[in-house]
Design an enzyme around this catalytic site. Structure first.
Site, PDB file in Angstrom:
ATOM      1  N   ASN A   1      39.409  44.914  41.411  1.00 26.51           N
ATOM      2  CA  ASN A   1      39.163  43.533  41.842  1.00 26.51           C
ATOM      3  C   ASN A   1      37.914  42.919  41.209  1.00 26.51           C
ATOM      4  O   ASN A   1      37.826  41.696  41.105  1.00 26.51           O
ATOM      5  CB  ASN A   1      39.037  43.515  43.373  1.00 26.51           C
ATOM      6  CG  ASN A   1      38.534  42.202  43.888  1.00 26.51           C
ATOM      7  OD1 ASN A   1      39.280  41.218  43.936  1.00 26.51           O
ATOM      8  ND2 ASN A   1      37.246  42.140  44.227  1.00 26.51           N
TER       9      ASN A   1
ATOM     10  N   TYR B   1      38.328  33.866  30.187  1.00 25.40           N
ATOM     11  CA  TYR B   1      38.813  34.197  31.545  1.00 25.40           C
ATOM     12  C   TYR B   1      40.341  34.209  31.578  1.00 25.40           C
ATOM     13  O   TYR B   1      40.965  35.136  32.107  1.00 25.40           O
ATOM     14  CB  TYR B   1      38.244  33.194  32.549  1.00 25.40           C
ATOM     15  CG  TYR B   1      38.550  33.527  33.999  1.00 25.40           C
ATOM     16  CD1 TYR B   1      38.050  34.693  34.589  1.00 25.40           C
ATOM     17  CD2 TYR B   1      39.334  32.693  34.790  1.00 25.40           C
ATOM     18  CE1 TYR B   1      38.333  35.010  35.911  1.00 25.40           C
ATOM     19  CE2 TYR B   1      39.614  32.994  36.114  1.00 25.40           C
ATOM     20  CZ  TYR B   1      39.109  34.159  36.667  1.00 25.40           C
ATOM     21  OH  TYR B   1      39.384  34.470  37.988  1.00 25.40           O
TER      22      TYR B   1
ATOM     23  N   LYS C   1      42.949  37.370  32.307  1.00 27.17           N
ATOM     24  CA  LYS C   1      43.909  37.425  33.418  1.00 27.17           C
ATOM     25  C   LYS C   1      45.362  37.516  32.909  1.00 27.17           C
ATOM     26  O   LYS C   1      46.186  38.169  33.549  1.00 27.17           O
ATOM     27  CB  LYS C   1      43.705  36.231  34.355  1.00 27.17           C
ATOM     28  CG  LYS C   1      42.349  36.259  35.083  1.00 27.17           C
ATOM     29  CD  LYS C   1      42.144  37.528  35.926  1.00 27.17           C
ATOM     30  CE  LYS C   1      40.863  37.492  36.741  1.00 27.17           C
ATOM     31  NZ  LYS C   1      40.661  38.730  37.536  1.00 27.17           N
TER      32      LYS C   1
END
Ligand code: NAD
Length: 248
Positions: free
Chosen positions: A91, A155, A159
């Site tokens: 996470n 980013y 992802k």
């Protein structure tokens, strides 16, 4: 309790979504290695969690997920304490926004190191022990893992990469009884959002969300409990959106 007897590692558990997941796991009976980027933040989180889940078995671990040696130490500490690992939650993450023209090699590489290479290394090291018993791995993706946003080259790439890592690992580790899934949050009220999203942008994001608001971290935790539990015993390679309907 849904996770009675299970041993879980949750990275980025010092605050935000990771803290909510660690709390939910502890309250569902799991023993939880509560990982922060530093030992002090992990210890502080454990103190808070002890108040919220009295009697929970918690191990604070300081681990920078961009440091391979620290990851191996994390796995060794959990194995020494509890002798097995049933659940890994990758996470920990960072975000940032910059036009591509201003984004340096270092900006891009540090984001990928923490958000993608870190989960890869944690998965590899944990899977080495998990393959004896089976287990499950849950990655934190994002709505931008499906719907690319502007000014977030690194980013977004990290992802989209997490979704690929999830599916590739689900395929390769399935024969060992290891399920690998991801949760893709929408906009969640955490320090990350407070530091990176201004009021105007937040209002726009709420407007794009059918449920008309952002989530609180605890609203994400149920998806992580479900994916870690026996209720999800035939679910692997899934990217579970918990985003108020912002991407569909
Ligand atoms: P947060 O900033 O509140 O928490 C991030 C956690 O990651 C912290 O515990 C921090 O210490 C840890 N961390 C950061 N760098 C680290 C490193 N190098 N090594 C180890 N730990 C490190 O953020 P959050 O919103 O709770 O985000 C958690 C995850 O959820 C991230 O992967 C993020 O990309 C993802 N996410 C968040 C949102 C959102 O709206 N908040 C949306 C989609 C996805």
């Amino acid at each position: 309790m849904l996770l009675e007897g299970k041993v879980a590692i949750v990275t980025g558990a010092s605050r935000g979504i990771g803290f909510a997941v660690a709390k939910a796991y502890a309250c569902e009976g799991a023993r939880v290695a509560v990982c922060g980027s530093r030992e002090e933040t992990a210890q502080k989180a454990v103190q808070e969690l002890q108040k919220l889940c009295p009697g929970a078995q918690l191990l604070p671990v300081g681990v920078d997920v961009s440091d391979g040696e620290a990851i191996r130490t994390m796995v060794a500490r959990v194995m020494e304490r509890w002798g097995k690992i049933d659940i890994l939650v990758n996470n920990a993450g960072i975000t940032g926004a910059k036009p591509i023209f201003d984004m340096t090699d270092e900006d891009f590489e540090s984001m990928i190191d923490i958000n993608l290479t870190g989960p890869f290394k944690c998965t590899r090291e944990v899977a080495k022990v998990m393959k004896q018993t089976g287990g499950c791995i849950i990655n934190t993706s994002s709505l931008v893992g499906t719907y690319a946003s502007r000014m977030q080259t690194a980013y977004v790439a990290s992802k989209f990469g997490i979704n690929g890592l999830t599916k590739a690992c689900a395929r390769e580790l399935g024969p060992y009884g290891i399920r690998v899934n991801a949760v893709a949050p929408g906009v969640v009220q955490t320090d990350m959002v407070a530091q990176s999203v201004d009021g105007q942008m937040l209002a726009a994001l709420k407007g794009m969300t059918p449920l008309g608001r952002v989530a609180q971290p605890d609203e994400l935790a149920g998806a992580y409990v479900y994916l870690a539990s026996d209720a999800a015993s035939f679910t692997t390679g899934a990217i579970l959106a918990v985003d108020g309907g912002i991407v569909m």
